[in-house]
Enzyme design. Structure first.
Site, PDB file in Angstrom:
ATOM      1  N   ARG A   1      -6.859  -7.476 -10.178  1.00  0.00           N
ATOM      2  CA  ARG A   1      -7.611  -8.694 -10.495  1.00  0.00           C
ATOM      3  C   ARG A   1      -9.043  -8.301 -10.822  1.00  0.00           C
ATOM      4  O   ARG A   1      -9.410  -7.133 -10.784  1.00  0.00           O
ATOM      5  CB  ARG A   1      -7.612  -9.634  -9.288  1.00  0.00           C
ATOM      6  CG  ARG A   1      -8.093  -8.919  -8.016  1.00  0.00           C
ATOM      7  CD  ARG A   1      -8.464  -9.866  -6.907  1.00  0.00           C
ATOM      8  NE  ARG A   1      -8.656  -9.179  -5.639  1.00  0.00           N
ATOM      9  CZ  ARG A   1      -9.743  -8.529  -5.268  1.00  0.00           C
ATOM     10  NH1 ARG A   1     -10.754  -8.421  -6.115  1.00  0.00           N
ATOM     11  NH2 ARG A   1      -9.834  -7.944  -4.088  1.00  0.00           N
TER      12      ARG A   1
ATOM     13  N   LYS B   1       0.805  -1.217   0.000  1.00  0.00           N
ATOM     14  CA  LYS B   1       0.000   0.000   0.000  1.00  0.00           C
ATOM     15  C   LYS B   1       0.843   1.275   0.000  1.00  0.00           C
ATOM     16  O   LYS B   1       0.484   2.264  -0.646  1.00  0.00           O
ATOM     17  CB  LYS B   1      -0.950  -0.003   1.206  1.00  0.00           C
ATOM     18  CG  LYS B   1      -2.161  -0.904   1.048  1.00  0.00           C
ATOM     19  CD  LYS B   1      -3.104  -0.723   2.215  1.00  0.00           C
ATOM     20  CE  LYS B   1      -4.437  -1.415   1.961  1.00  0.00           C
ATOM     21  NZ  LYS B   1      -4.327  -2.834   1.779  1.00  0.00           N
TER      22      LYS B   1
ATOM     23  N   LYS C   1     -17.196  -5.106   1.797  1.00  0.00           N
ATOM     24  CA  LYS C   1     -18.355  -4.735   0.983  1.00  0.00           C
ATOM     25  C   LYS C   1     -19.467  -5.782   1.065  1.00  0.00           C
ATOM     26  O   LYS C   1     -19.202  -6.984   1.114  1.00  0.00           O
ATOM     27  CB  LYS C   1     -17.921  -4.571  -0.473  1.00  0.00           C
ATOM     28  CG  LYS C   1     -16.779  -3.591  -0.669  1.00  0.00           C
ATOM     29  CD  LYS C   1     -16.173  -3.737  -2.050  1.00  0.00           C
ATOM     30  CE  LYS C   1     -14.895  -2.936  -2.195  1.00  0.00           C
ATOM     31  NZ  LYS C   1     -14.211  -3.205  -3.468  1.00  0.00           N
TER      32      LYS C   1
ATOM     33  N   VAL D   1     -15.126  -8.855  -7.104  1.00  0.00           N
ATOM     34  CA  VAL D   1     -16.360  -9.581  -6.822  1.00  0.00           C
ATOM     35  C   VAL D   1     -17.541  -8.880  -7.509  1.00  0.00           C
ATOM     36  O   VAL D   1     -18.432  -9.528  -8.060  1.00  0.00           O
ATOM     37  CB  VAL D   1     -16.608  -9.651  -5.301  1.00  0.00           C
ATOM     38  CG1 VAL D   1     -17.933 -10.340  -4.998  1.00  0.00           C
ATOM     39  CG2 VAL D   1     -15.463 -10.371  -4.598  1.00  0.00           C
TER      40      VAL D   1
ATOM     41  N   GLU E   1      -6.544   2.178  -2.937  1.00  0.00           N
ATOM     42  CA  GLU E   1      -5.693   1.059  -3.334  1.00  0.00           C
ATOM     43  C   GLU E   1      -6.089   0.628  -4.738  1.00  0.00           C
ATOM     44  O   GLU E   1      -7.091   1.089  -5.286  1.00  0.00           O
ATOM     45  CB  GLU E   1      -5.831  -0.120  -2.368  1.00  0.00           C
ATOM     46  CG  GLU E   1      -7.216  -0.750  -2.332  1.00  0.00           C
ATOM     47  CD  GLU E   1      -7.316  -1.887  -1.325  1.00  0.00           C
ATOM     48  OE1 GLU E   1      -6.320  -2.181  -0.659  1.00  0.00           O
ATOM     49  OE2 GLU E   1      -8.408  -2.486  -1.230  1.00  0.00           O
TER      50      GLU E   1
ATOM     51  N   ARG F   1     -24.315  -9.142  -2.137  1.00  0.00           N
ATOM     52  CA  ARG F   1     -23.505 -10.337  -1.863  1.00  0.00           C
ATOM     53  C   ARG F   1     -24.237 -11.208  -0.848  1.00  0.00           C
ATOM     54  O   ARG F   1     -24.391 -10.829   0.319  1.00  0.00           O
ATOM     55  CB  ARG F   1     -22.140  -9.945  -1.300  1.00  0.00           C
ATOM     56  CG  ARG F   1     -21.303  -9.086  -2.222  1.00  0.00           C
ATOM     57  CD  ARG F   1     -19.887  -8.975  -1.693  1.00  0.00           C
ATOM     58  NE  ARG F   1     -19.079  -8.017  -2.434  1.00  0.00           N
ATOM     59  CZ  ARG F   1     -17.773  -7.868  -2.276  1.00  0.00           C
ATOM     60  NH1 ARG F   1     -17.136  -8.619  -1.384  1.00  0.00           N
ATOM     61  NH2 ARG F   1     -17.099  -6.973  -2.983  1.00  0.00           N
TER      62      ARG F   1
ATOM     63  N   GLY G   1      -8.681  -6.188   2.305  1.00  0.00           N
ATOM     64  CA  GLY G   1      -9.859  -6.821   2.868  1.00  0.00           C
ATOM     65  C   GLY G   1     -10.341  -6.211   4.166  1.00  0.00           C
ATOM     66  O   GLY G   1     -11.174  -6.792   4.863  1.00  0.00           O
TER      67      GLY G   1
END
Length: 454
Positions: free
Chosen positions: A301, A116, A237, A304, A297, A347, A164
């Site tokens: 990738r 970070k 999230k 979700v 950040e 989610r 996370g």
């Protein structure tokens, strides 16, 4: 173009990647642990290879076993999904060293954004706004207290080498900083094997807004749209929507440019997400150009929450990842990206809907909502068991409408129709959220769930 792809993941994201791989006429190879043998993604792949016992370290996180599965199955490329090894630069390099195609950014880009502090310094040099904070990782609490004197309180204390929301704490004074530093450092060492800590100015009432980018083989980086991810519990999230309901168009354009600069700073290729904190107090009705946001950040990738960007753009992000990895141009016109309507993702977790603690168990009934503007990416079905070994994400319920009001109406009907029996799940919480005045107004922040449960 390669002809086969190994999906180095599990559950709903493995199933979702497999779907696009097969639609593109490629062979999909799944890997699985003993605990996941009965999950749908294993049966739906063209070939499935057992990795080992349930613990992630003995299966999905075992680089040697994943590479051996690729060799054994004849897979030519590896898609990591999200989580597990997806942001592991060493794994990406090992894939390339094995003569396989890595469906993701270069290992150097992953490494550059994985720390970070280094990421913050790099994007700042490229002109991306960052919050006041430390330019070097901290390991000594007294050093942190001295740094706080120049940065100013309140401060967010976070692990420099992980994400996370793990270990993140807010400090309002020196005493709070000492306590938060110890907690964050312990978590950082335990989860990320590094005691390094980053301090950044805390923005009270912030909104978490991220921009989906795509780095193309020709070197260009394009922004596909933003997602508001401010509905969170424990800094993680739960609900995302696009577009952000409070973001003025001039601020949106500045945020897109900042995200593109961040991608260009690491010569980014493939799908990635640049996350920002937006200060709602800086937004002004009389000045649409106003609005302060800071780099948080970069996730190197697939996210979700990528389906809601797909719903408003009509662009399959997994397909674009595969095309970029093969050196092919995108399947859409990067100079004419259009976003239509409003989309929201929920989610669905196997967790207590009051305190949000995981609740493993066997699913005895499963009925998904269906219809126009509804998409369910599910990792489970009736008869499957949710184990304690992995994240308890069951599915992602996504809805799309011509505007936010239409999307909310569709979400209420979809949530009411989603039936899961067995382990406790958070579908009842979504029904509650969709009647919450603050959420429905669109003027909420990352403290919404905490207020709902206080």
């Amino acid at each position: 173009m390669f002809e086969s792809v190994l999906v180095a993941n599990r559950g709903e994201i493995a199933r979702r990647v497999i779907r696009t791989v097969q639609r593109m006429g490629l062979r999909a190879v799944a890997v699985y642990s003993e605990a996941d043998a009965e999950l749908p993604f294993v049966a739906e792949a063209d070939e499935a290879v057992l990795l080992g016992p349930p613990p992630p370290a003995a299966s999905y996180l075992d680089v040697a076993k994943v590479l051996e599965a690729a060799r054994q199955s004849g897979a030519e490329a590896i898609h990591p999904g999200y989580g597990f090894l997806s942001e592991n630069a060493g794994f990406a390099q090992a894939v390339l060293d094995a003569g396989l195609v890595w469906i993701g950014p270069a290992p150097e880009a992953i490494a550059a954004m994985g720390d970070k502090v280094a990421a913050r310094n790099r994007v700042a040099a490229a002109g991306v706004p960052v919050a006041p904070g430390t330019a070097e990782p901290l390991t000594d609490v007294e050093e942190a207290v001295r740094a706080a004197a120049s940065i100013g309180y309140p401060l967010m204390v976070k692990a420099a080498g992980g994400g996370g929301g793990i270990g993140m704490k807010v400090a309002w004074d020196d005493a709070g900083l000492r306590s938060a530093f110890a907690t964050a450092q312990s978590a950082a060492q335990r989860f990320f094997a590094s005691p390094a800590i980053l301090l950044e100015r805390y923005v009270p009432g912030a909104r978490h807004v991220e921009v989906q980018i795509l780095g193309l083989p020709d070197g260009r980086v394009v922004a596909l749209g933003e997602r508001d991810c401010s509905v969170q519990r424990r800094h993680q999230k739960v609900v995302e929507e696009t577009p952000c309901p409070v973001l003025p168009e001039p601020v949106r354009r500045r945020m897109f440019m900042a995200a593109v600069r961040a991608g260009e700073a690491v010569d980014y290729r493939g799908a990635g997400t640049v996350e920002f904190l937006l200060d709602p107090a800086s937004l002004r009705d009389d000045d649409p150009e106003a609005g302060v946001f800071y780099f948080l950040e970069m996730n190197t990738r697939l996210q979700v929450e990528h389906p809601i960007t797909e719903m408003v753009t009509g662009i399959d992000l997994v397909e674009q990842q595969i095309l970029v990895a093969a050196g092919k141009p995108p399947s859409f016109n990067p100079d004419d990206i259009r976003r239509r309507g409003h989309a929201i993702e929920f989610r669905v977790y196997a967790e207590d809907p009051q305190r949000f603690f995981p609740n493993p168990g066997t699913i005895t009934a499963w009925a998904e909502p269906a219809g126009e503007g509804i998409r369910v990416d599910a990792g489970y079905r009736a008869g499957n068991t949710v184990t304690q070994y992995y994240d308890p994400l069951l599915a992602k319920l996504c809805v799309h409408g011509v505007d936010r009001a239409a999307a909310l109406d569709r979400a209420r009907r979809a949530v009411a129709a989603f039936r899961i029996e067995g382990p406790k799940n958070n579908v009842p919480f979504f029904a509650e959220l969709l009647e919450n005045e603050e959420f429905c107004s669109g003027k909420y922040d990352t403290g919404l769930i905490e207020r709902m449960r206080s």
